[in-house]
Design a protein around this motif. Structure first.
Motif, mmCIF file in Angstrom:
data_model
loop_
_atom_site.group_PDB
_atom_site.id
_atom_site.type_symbol
_atom_site.label_atom_id
_atom_site.label_comp_id
_atom_site.label_asym_id
_atom_site.label_seq_id
_atom_site.Cartn_x
_atom_site.Cartn_y
_atom_site.Cartn_z
ATOM 1 N N ILE A 170 -7.487 -30.898 -76.473
ATOM 2 C CA ILE A 170 -8.185 -31.471 -77.620
ATOM 3 C C ILE A 170 -7.317 -31.245 -78.850
ATOM 4 O O ILE A 170 -6.847 -30.141 -79.082
ATOM 5 N N GLU A 171 -7.130 -32.294 -79.622
ATOM 6 C CA GLU A 171 -6.230 -32.225 -80.771
ATOM 7 C C GLU A 171 -6.989 -32.596 -82.039
ATOM 8 O O GLU A 171 -7.781 -33.528 -82.043
ATOM 9 N N ILE A 172 -6.781 -31.836 -83.095
ATOM 10 C CA ILE A 172 -7.343 -32.185 -84.396
ATOM 11 C C ILE A 172 -6.354 -33.133 -85.072
ATOM 12 O O ILE A 172 -5.186 -32.798 -85.247
ATOM 13 N N ILE A 173 -6.842 -34.285 -85.447
ATOM 14 C CA ILE A 173 -5.980 -35.309 -86.046
ATOM 15 C C ILE A 173 -6.254 -35.348 -87.543
ATOM 16 O O ILE A 173 -7.400 -35.411 -87.969
ATOM 17 N N GLU A 174 -5.193 -35.303 -88.337
ATOM 18 C CA GLU A 174 -5.374 -35.307 -89.787
ATOM 19 C C GLU A 174 -4.773 -36.542 -90.450
ATOM 20 O O GLU A 174 -5.197 -36.941 -91.505
ATOM 21 N N ASN A 175 -3.787 -37.174 -89.818
ATOM 22 C CA ASN A 175 -3.147 -38.352 -90.362
ATOM 23 C C ASN A 175 -4.091 -39.555 -90.236
ATOM 24 O O ASN A 175 -4.643 -39.809 -89.174
ATOM 25 N N GLN A 176 -4.305 -40.304 -91.320
ATOM 26 C CA GLN A 176 -5.277 -41.408 -91.338
ATOM 27 C C GLN A 176 -4.967 -42.486 -90.294
ATOM 28 O O GLN A 176 -5.874 -42.997 -89.648
ATOM 29 N N LYS A 177 -3.698 -42.814 -90.124
ATOM 30 C CA LYS A 177 -3.334 -43.819 -89.118
ATOM 31 C C LYS A 177 -3.678 -43.309 -87.725
ATOM 32 O O LYS A 177 -4.239 -44.038 -86.908
ATOM 33 N N SER A 178 -3.340 -42.063 -87.466
ATOM 34 C CA SER A 178 -3.632 -41.479 -86.153
ATOM 35 C C SER A 178 -5.131 -41.386 -85.907
ATOM 36 O O SER A 178 -5.597 -41.569 -84.781
ATOM 37 N N ILE A 179 -5.882 -41.115 -86.965
ATOM 38 C CA ILE A 179 -7.347 -41.046 -86.833
ATOM 39 C C ILE A 179 -7.888 -42.408 -86.426
ATOM 40 O O ILE A 179 -8.704 -42.505 -85.501
ATOM 41 N N LEU A 180 -7.426 -43.465 -87.074
ATOM 42 C CA LEU A 180 -7.916 -44.797 -86.749
ATOM 43 C C LEU A 180 -7.486 -45.210 -85.337
ATOM 44 O O LEU A 180 -8.271 -45.801 -84.593
ATOM 45 N N VAL A 181 -6.264 -44.872 -84.960
ATOM 46 C CA VAL A 181 -5.808 -45.190 -83.598
ATOM 47 C C VAL A 181 -6.671 -44.457 -82.578
ATOM 48 O O VAL A 181 -7.059 -45.027 -81.554
ATOM 49 N N GLN A 182 -7.016 -43.204 -82.856
ATOM 50 C CA GLN A 182 -7.883 -42.460 -81.945
ATOM 51 C C GLN A 182 -9.260 -43.099 -81.877
ATOM 52 O O GLN A 182 -9.863 -43.193 -80.809
ATOM 53 N N LYS A 183 -9.754 -43.589 -83.019
ATOM 54 C CA LYS A 183 -11.046 -44.285 -83.021
ATOM 55 C C LYS A 183 -10.969 -45.565 -82.189
ATOM 56 O O LYS A 183 -11.923 -45.924 -81.497
ATOM 57 N N ILE A 184 -9.834 -46.260 -82.265
ATOM 58 C CA ILE A 184 -9.641 -47.461 -81.450
ATOM 59 C C ILE A 184 -9.701 -47.084 -79.973
ATOM 60 O O ILE A 184 -10.409 -47.707 -79.178
ATOM 61 N N LYS A 185 -8.970 -46.025 -79.601
ATOM 62 C CA LYS A 185 -8.960 -45.573 -78.200
ATOM 63 C C LYS A 185 -10.357 -45.164 -77.754
ATOM 64 O O LYS A 185 -10.793 -45.514 -76.645
ATOM 65 N N ASP A 186 -11.065 -44.423 -78.591
ATOM 66 C CA ASP A 186 -12.420 -43.981 -78.250
ATOM 67 C C ASP A 186 -13.363 -45.168 -78.083
ATOM 68 O O ASP A 186 -14.190 -45.190 -77.172
ATOM 69 N N THR A 187 -13.225 -46.161 -78.961
ATOM 70 C CA THR A 187 -14.075 -47.350 -78.891
ATOM 71 C C THR A 187 -13.769 -48.142 -77.622
ATOM 72 O O THR A 187 -14.681 -48.645 -76.957
ATOM 73 N N ILE A 188 -12.496 -48.231 -77.267
ATOM 74 C CA ILE A 188 -12.114 -48.926 -76.032
ATOM 75 C C ILE A 188 -12.689 -48.182 -74.821
ATOM 76 O O ILE A 188 -13.245 -48.800 -73.916
ATOM 77 N N THR A 189 -12.579 -46.861 -74.817
ATOM 78 C CA THR A 189 -13.125 -46.068 -73.722
ATOM 79 C C THR A 189 -14.627 -46.282 -73.604
ATOM 80 O O THR A 189 -15.152 -46.494 -72.509
ATOM 81 N N SER B 160 -11.738 -58.116 -78.898
ATOM 82 C CA SER B 160 -11.184 -58.134 -80.254
ATOM 83 C C SER B 160 -12.303 -58.167 -81.294
ATOM 84 O O SER B 160 -12.246 -57.467 -82.306
ATOM 85 N N VAL B 161 -13.342 -58.962 -81.046
ATOM 86 C CA VAL B 161 -14.486 -59.054 -81.957
ATOM 87 C C VAL B 161 -15.249 -57.730 -81.955
ATOM 88 O O VAL B 161 -15.639 -57.216 -83.007
ATOM 89 N N TYR B 162 -15.450 -57.170 -80.767
ATOM 90 C CA TYR B 162 -16.168 -55.902 -80.631
ATOM 91 C C TYR B 162 -15.469 -54.800 -81.434
ATOM 92 O O TYR B 162 -16.101 -54.071 -82.200
ATOM 93 N N LEU B 163 -14.135 -54.683 -81.263
ATOM 94 C CA LEU B 163 -13.376 -53.646 -81.973
ATOM 95 C C LEU B 163 -13.423 -53.857 -83.483
ATOM 96 O O LEU B 163 -13.633 -52.905 -84.236
ATOM 97 N N ALA B 164 -13.214 -55.093 -83.923
ATOM 98 C CA ALA B 164 -13.222 -55.391 -85.359
ATOM 99 C C ALA B 164 -14.588 -55.060 -85.967
ATOM 100 O O ALA B 164 -14.667 -54.439 -87.035
ATOM 101 N N ASP B 165 -15.661 -55.455 -85.293
ATOM 102 C CA ASP B 165 -17.015 -55.175 -85.798
ATOM 103 C C ASP B 165 -17.308 -53.681 -85.799
ATOM 104 O O ASP B 165 -17.838 -53.138 -86.767
ATOM 105 N N LYS B 166 -16.970 -53.011 -84.724
ATOM 106 C CA LYS B 166 -17.287 -51.591 -84.570
ATOM 107 C C LYS B 166 -16.503 -50.722 -85.568
ATOM 108 O O LYS B 166 -17.017 -49.721 -86.056
#
Length: 186
Positions: free
Chosen positions: A59-78, A92-98
């Motif tokens: 488990i990693e604590i993410i502090e960089n804003q870009k990395s945080i959003l990428v992790q949110k993308i990965k979590d949303t995909i999962t 694409s619509v699901y990710l953009a909306d979410k």
């Protein structure tokens, strides 16, 4: 003896975080998948100590804003791939909306940080789930293709082979042979 387990990653992660953070006597709450909020100020040495313990569990604590959003993308995909209900809209619509960003922005950021596309990451996650479903031996390939929103078993098979190097049927045969061999060795 082998046993196959099924678990909810959200519940496991929440319980693990609660157990790991309890000794620090820090008030926090789990906001959502992959996101917690500390409800009090935490000193940097304590954050470093928490980070070290969490890293032991991957488990990693993410502090960089870009990395945080990428992790949110990965979590949303999962979350999207593992959903019991098939999507009624394009991913694409699901990710953009979410995530409240344009898909173009999310796609460019994801590629910049991970060196792969969102589409490829979705395929990889779907194939991982397909492998788990095959291992659990509860669904046919047709049912797996339907569950993962593939247009056909052939489409699933093509992507499965592109990612793993073998077809889902070959994967099933390998599993059956391994199970037979382990039963013989008992």
């Amino acid at each position: 003896m082998k046993a196959f387990i099924k678990f909810d990653i959200n519940i496991v992660t929440k319980k693990l975080l609660e157990d790991l953070l309890k000794p620090f006597n820090i008030k926090f709450r789990v906001i959502g998948f992959g996101e917690i909020e500390f409800l009090e100020n935490v000193s940097q040495p304590k954050i470093d100590e928490i980070t070290s313990i969490l890293n032991e569990y991957g488990i990693e604590i993410i502090e960089n804003q870009k990395s945080i959003l990428v992790q949110k993308i990965k979590d949303t995909i999962t979350e999207m791939v593992n959903s019991e209900e098939p999507l009624s809209v394009k991913s694409s619509v699901y990710l953009a909306d979410k995530l409240n960003h344009s898909y173009g922005y999310l796609s460019n950021l994801f590629s910049e940080v991970t060196y792969t596309s969102i589409e490829n990451y979705i395929i990889i996650q779907k194939i991982e789930l397909a492998k788990n479903l095959i291992i659990n031996n509860q669904l046919t390939l047709t049912e797996i293709a339907f569950k993962l929103n593939y247009s056909s078993v052939a489409h699933l098979s093509t992507q499965f082979k592109n990612i793993t190097g073998i077809t889902p049927s070959a994967f099933q045969r390998i599993l059956m042979k391994r199970r037979e061999m382990s039963i013989k060795n008992l």
